[in-house]
Design an enzyme around this catalytic site. Structure first.
Site, PDB file in Angstrom:
ATOM      1  N   ASP A   1      27.441  13.291  -5.475  1.00  0.00           N
ATOM      2  CA  ASP A   1      27.508  14.537  -5.533  1.00  0.00           C
ATOM      3  C   ASP A   1      29.035  14.902  -5.133  1.00  0.00           C
ATOM      4  OD1 ASP A   1      27.828  17.275  -5.301  1.00  0.00           O
ATOM      5  OD2 ASP A   1      25.962  17.782  -4.192  1.00  0.00           O
TER       6      ASP A   1
ATOM      7  N   TYR B   1      36.938  28.431 -15.361  1.00  0.00           N
ATOM      8  CA  TYR B   1      36.710  27.114 -15.929  1.00  0.00           C
ATOM      9  C   TYR B   1      38.015  26.378 -16.371  1.00  0.00           C
ATOM     10  CZ  TYR B   1      35.455  23.289 -19.371  1.00  0.00           C
ATOM     11  OH  TYR B   1      35.236  22.169 -20.178  1.00  0.00           O
TER      12      TYR B   1
ATOM     13  N   LYS C   1      40.501  23.326 -15.205  1.00  0.00           N
ATOM     14  CA  LYS C   1      40.975  21.870 -16.080  1.00  0.00           C
ATOM     15  C   LYS C   1      42.504  21.873 -16.272  1.00  0.00           C
ATOM     16  CE  LYS C   1      36.726  20.119 -17.150  1.00  0.00           C
ATOM     17  NZ  LYS C   1      36.402  18.693 -16.596  1.00  0.00           N
TER      18      LYS C   1
ATOM     19  N   THR D   1      25.751  19.130 -26.277  1.00  0.00           N
ATOM     20  CA  THR D   1      25.106  18.747 -25.149  1.00  0.00           C
ATOM     21  C   THR D   1      24.570  19.871 -24.406  1.00  0.00           C
ATOM     22  OG1 THR D   1      26.947  19.107 -23.611  1.00  0.00           O
ATOM     23  CG2 THR D   1      26.695  17.020 -24.850  1.00  0.00           C
TER      24      THR D   1
END
Length: 245
Positions: free
Chosen positions: A59, A163, A167, A198
């Site tokens: 993790d 998000y 990145k 996905t």
């Protein structure tokens, strides 16, 4: 036999990367937050004839889990040739720059940036012993400052500031790590796998997991003259009109 660690490897792009590296003759450690999920992925690969794989509980948001994974892998090998930092989360895509909470930011950054840093630093000593160590950080075209600074381009109306920010920060970490390692045999790059079908994208996209895996594995297999400290995106894309993520 060369060895590799792929984080978030129990499904999707991570599993495909593990599969393709095993096909290239690597012994691959599949990092998985839940060990049982990693073991199920290993069984899937073994059923396909790929037996040089092993699940490792990892993790990336928990330092104790990173330390345990480093100890477990260190008992089996003294050298790690490839690290693919694939584990990542999107967070809630309804977050906005004006209203995202600090807790929401911390949660996404914990995996997408701090997790990468923690894993990389933990395994750097094993990577340093490889003749051609490679680090691939999974990024996204959506992290491009140049692209998303075009405020009037309607192709980029879909924006996910939490998000995307995580990145973009990852890209900067990547180039700085590469800079520090520039006089060594390391190759450190950030790579966008493309808009891939996905769980992450609700199984919508323009690329298959196999195609995405190929884009990432290419940079895990770079020769000594390959690039370092770069960002690569072979499938540039704006978010589609019905973007679910």
């Amino acid at each position: 036999m060369k060895s590799a660690l792929v984080t978030g490897a129990n499904k999707g792009i991570g599993l495909e990367v593990a599969k393709q590296l095993a096909q290239q003759g690597f012994f691959v450690y599949l990092g998985s937050r839940k060990l049982e999920s990693g073991e199920a992925a290993v069984q899937q690969l073994c059923a396909a004839g790929l037996t040089t794989v092993e699940a490792v509980q990892l993790d990336v948001t928990k330092p104790e889990s990173i330390r345990a994974a480093r100890a477990a892998i260190g008992e089996k090998t003294s050298v790690l040739d490839v690290l693919v930092n694939n584990a990542g989360i999107s967070g809630s895509m309804s977050q906005t720059a004006r209203h995202a909470t600090l807790e929401q930011l911390r949660t996404v950054f914990e995996t997408n940036l701090f997790g990468v840093v923690g894993v990389t630093q933990a395994f750097l000593d094993l990577l340093e012993k490889a003749s051609q160590p490679r680090i691939v950080n999974v990024s996204t075209a959506m992290a491009s400052l140049t692209t998303y600074a075009d405020l009037d381009n309607r192709n980029f109306d879909y924006r996910f500031p939490v998000y995307q920010s995580s990145k973009t920060a990852l890209n900067m970490y990547t180039v700085n790590l590469a800079h520090e390692l520039r006089d060594t045999a390391f190759k450190v790059n950030a790579v966008c796998p493309g808009y891939t079908k996905t769980d992450f994208t609700g199984h919508q996209g323009t690329s298959t997991a196999e195609e995405a895996g190929q884009r990432l594995v290419k940079y895990a297999l770079l020769g000594p003259d390959g690039p370092t400290g770069q960002y690569f995106s072979e499938e540039y894309f704006p978010a589609p009109a019905n973007c679910p993520w």
